[in-house]
Design an enzyme around this catalytic site. Structure first.
Site, PDB file in Angstrom:
ATOM      1  N   LYS A   8       5.818   5.555  -1.319  1.00 45.34           N
ATOM      2  CA  LYS A   8       6.626   6.391  -0.419  1.00 45.34           C
ATOM      3  C   LYS A   8       8.113   6.312  -0.762  1.00 45.34           C
ATOM      4  O   LYS A   8       8.899   7.132  -0.299  1.00 45.34           O
ATOM      5  CB  LYS A   8       6.386   5.985   1.041  1.00 45.34           C
ATOM      6  CG  LYS A   8       5.065   6.494   1.575  1.00 45.34           C
ATOM      7  CD  LYS A   8       4.955   6.248   3.066  1.00 45.34           C
ATOM      8  CE  LYS A   8       3.639   6.779   3.614  1.00 45.34           C
ATOM      9  NZ  LYS A   8       3.433   6.325   4.992  1.00 45.34           N
TER      10      LYS A   8
ATOM     11  N   HIS B  33       1.939   9.756  -2.724  1.00 43.21           N
ATOM     12  CA  HIS B  33       2.447   8.375  -2.685  1.00 43.21           C
ATOM     13  C   HIS B  33       1.426   7.359  -3.211  1.00 43.21           C
ATOM     14  O   HIS B  33       1.799   6.325  -3.735  1.00 43.21           O
ATOM     15  CB  HIS B  33       2.952   7.996  -1.283  1.00 43.21           C
ATOM     16  CG  HIS B  33       1.890   7.646  -0.296  1.00 43.21           C
ATOM     17  ND1 HIS B  33       1.184   8.586   0.416  1.00 43.21           N
ATOM     18  CD2 HIS B  33       1.410   6.444   0.111  1.00 43.21           C
ATOM     19  CE1 HIS B  33       0.327   7.974   1.214  1.00 43.21           C
ATOM     20  NE2 HIS B  33       0.435   6.666   1.048  1.00 43.21           N
TER      21      HIS B  33
ATOM     22  N   HIS C 242       0.799  -1.226   0.000  1.00 47.45           N
ATOM     23  CA  HIS C 242       0.000   0.000   0.000  1.00 47.45           C
ATOM     24  C   HIS C 242       0.833   1.278   0.000  1.00 47.45           C
ATOM     25  O   HIS C 242       0.485   2.252  -0.635  1.00 47.45           O
ATOM     26  CB  HIS C 242      -1.008  -0.001   1.168  1.00 47.45           C
ATOM     27  CG  HIS C 242      -0.391   0.125   2.517  1.00 47.45           C
ATOM     28  ND1 HIS C 242       0.185  -0.945   3.176  1.00 47.45           N
ATOM     29  CD2 HIS C 242      -0.234   1.193   3.345  1.00 47.45           C
ATOM     30  CE1 HIS C 242       0.641  -0.541   4.347  1.00 47.45           C
ATOM     31  NE2 HIS C 242       0.408   0.751   4.472  1.00 47.45           N
ATOM     32  N   ASP C 243       1.962   1.283   0.707  1.00 47.12           N
ATOM     33  CA  ASP C 243       2.758   2.506   0.804  1.00 47.12           C
ATOM     34  C   ASP C 243       3.995   2.498  -0.087  1.00 47.12           C
ATOM     35  O   ASP C 243       4.907   3.297   0.125  1.00 47.12           O
ATOM     36  CB  ASP C 243       3.176   2.729   2.273  1.00 47.12           C
ATOM     37  CG  ASP C 243       2.150   3.583   3.022  1.00 47.12           C
ATOM     38  OD1 ASP C 243       1.305   4.214   2.344  1.00 47.12           O
ATOM     39  OD2 ASP C 243       2.201   3.621   4.260  1.00 47.12           O
TER      40      ASP C 243
ATOM     41  N   HIS D 124      -5.971   3.398  -1.163  1.00 43.65           N
ATOM     42  CA  HIS D 124      -5.902   2.968   0.245  1.00 43.65           C
ATOM     43  C   HIS D 124      -6.107   4.100   1.255  1.00 43.65           C
ATOM     44  O   HIS D 124      -6.286   3.843   2.443  1.00 43.65           O
ATOM     45  CB  HIS D 124      -4.591   2.196   0.514  1.00 43.65           C
ATOM     46  CG  HIS D 124      -3.379   3.063   0.706  1.00 43.65           C
ATOM     47  ND1 HIS D 124      -2.612   3.490  -0.339  1.00 43.65           N
ATOM     48  CD2 HIS D 124      -2.798   3.566   1.818  1.00 43.65           C
ATOM     49  CE1 HIS D 124      -1.603   4.228   0.129  1.00 43.65           C
ATOM     50  NE2 HIS D 124      -1.702   4.283   1.441  1.00 43.65           N
TER      51      HIS D 124
ATOM     52  N   ASP E 271      -5.716  -1.360   8.522  1.00 39.93           N
ATOM     53  CA  ASP E 271      -4.708  -0.321   8.761  1.00 39.93           C
ATOM     54  C   ASP E 271      -4.965   0.378  10.102  1.00 39.93           C
ATOM     55  O   ASP E 271      -4.040   0.576  10.890  1.00 39.93           O
ATOM     56  CB  ASP E 271      -4.760   0.680   7.602  1.00 39.93           C
ATOM     57  CG  ASP E 271      -3.590   1.645   7.621  1.00 39.93           C
ATOM     58  OD1 ASP E 271      -2.467   1.186   7.950  1.00 39.93           O
ATOM     59  OD2 ASP E 271      -3.785   2.832   7.312  1.00 39.93           O
TER      60      ASP E 271
HETATM   61 FE   FE2 Z   1      -0.420   5.295   2.881  1.00 38.16          FE
END
Ligand code: FE2
Length: 375
Positions: free
Chosen positions: A215, A240, A211-212, A264, A293
């Site tokens: 980044k 991101h 999901h990240d 997300h 999350d």
């Molecule tokens: Fe995120």
């Protein structure tokens, strides 16, 4: 090649004898029968007759009926009819009932032999064809099995590659160690409890895990900034989602997960980002992820507070159901036993991978918590 076995059925014994002697002289093995019943008894349970020669008109027997019965039971064995009936329509009926050829009495030796050879050749080709087909089918089954195995291996190696990618990201964004693994495990458990197909669970797991990933492109000065972000920095940070989507959407097996990555940070009531999607516009996997999350964020230590108990996360998810979270998914989550999340967390802290984590058996069996249709 072994000599062909031929069943000769004729009530006029002398004709049967003539046929048998002509054929035996050519090396064929003949088994004479004088009635249809005897012929059926001889054939019963045997598959080694290559050909049957039979009289069409026999006392106490329906020639065409017997013919139909034999050709259905022994489809690979051709039948040649030998009869005195000089009637084309009877011959056509016989062919319709499964006869291969028709020989009219009186016949010449050469005509009999030619007809027998043709029928045997036909039988041989038919049998060969069937063997070839069986061989092909088993070859296809073998190859399918190999391919399935190879695809399974490939899929596992994809996941191993993803693990490495996730680990690289964790090194940069070390806010909560094991976060990606845990949200993956939580999202998968939730998806399985919702009885989503395993294929979809895998897409959701990969989306949650990555999901990240976007980044990676966010500068350290923003990503690792200890204090609050300025508006401008927040705008950069929010990119991101789109960056992650662009990174993954071109990779065929990550196309589905990339949609989850993109969405997300959306919220059920439409106040999330980057697109402000609402309700069912948000991919199902992203709606599931949102709950996983929050659960992980609240039950993990933060620099400014210690981890909260799962009960606090449950309360929060209940409170924001319908606003931040999909109420149907939240309700399923709330009906799942609390201890499951602690157990999954424990497994991951012991080194299990969220992506490769097998489905928790009890998540499939005990938590029958609704059959809502999800889309
Ligand atoms: Fe995120």
């Amino acid at each position: 090649m072994l000599p062909a076995n031929i069943l000769v059925v004729d009530d006029g014994e002398s004709v049967g004898e003539v046929i048998s002697s002509i054929l035996s002289a050519e090396g064929y093995l003949c088994r004479p029968c004088s009635t249809a019943t005897e012929a059926l008894e001889v054939l019963h349970g045997r598959a080694d007759f290559h050909l049957m020669l039979s009289d069409l008109m026999m006392p106490h027997a329906d020639g065409l009926g017997m013919l139909r019965k034999v050709s259905l039971s022994y489809p690979d064995m051709p039948i040649i009819l030998v009869t005195a009936v000089d009637d084309v329509s009877t011959a056509v009926d016989a062919i319709h009932c499964g006869a291969y050829d028709y020989l009219r009495k009186p016949f010449h030796r050469q005509a009999l032999l030619a007809s027998v050879r043709r029928a045997l050749e036909h039988q041989h080709l038919k049998r060969q064809n069937r063997e070839y087909q069986t061989m092909l089918e088993s070859l296809v089954a073998d190859r399918t099995q190999q391919l399935t195995r190879a695809l399974g291996d490939l899929e596992r190696s994809y996941d191993v590659t993803l693990q490495a990618l996730g680990a690289a990201l964790d090194l940069r964004d070390a806010e909560t160690e094991g976060h990606s693994q845990r949200v993956t495990a939580y999202s998968s458990a939730l998806a399985r409890t919702m009885r989503l197909p395993e294929e979809m669970v895998r897409v959701i797991a990969r989306g949650a895990f990555l999901h990240d990933i976007g980044k990676i492109a966010i500068p350290d000065s923003i990503l690792r900034k200890p204090g609050p972000l300025t508006d401008e920095e927040t705008a950069v940070m929010r990119e991101h989602c789109l960056i992650g989507y662009r990174m993954l959407s071109r990779i065929p097996f990550l196309r589905g997960p990339s949609e989850i990555v993109y969405a997300h940070q959306e919220r059920f009531d439409g106040t999330g980002y980057p697109r402000g999607l609402k309700g069912g516009q948000i991919p199902l996997g992203a709606r599931i992820f949102a709950i996983a999350d929050t659960l992980d964020a609240m039950t993990s230590d933060r620099p400014y507070r210690l981890a909260l108990p799962p009960a606090a996360a449950r309360q929060e998810i209940e409170r924001w159901s319908g606003l931040q979270f999909d109420p149907d998914i939240a309700s399923i989550f709330l009906r799942m036993p609390e201890h499951l999340w602690g157990e999954l967390r424990e497994q991951i802290s012991l080194g299990a991978s969220g992506l490769l984590l097998p489905s928790p058996g009890h998540a499939n069996q005990q938590f029958t918590v609704g059959s809502a249709a999800f889309s």
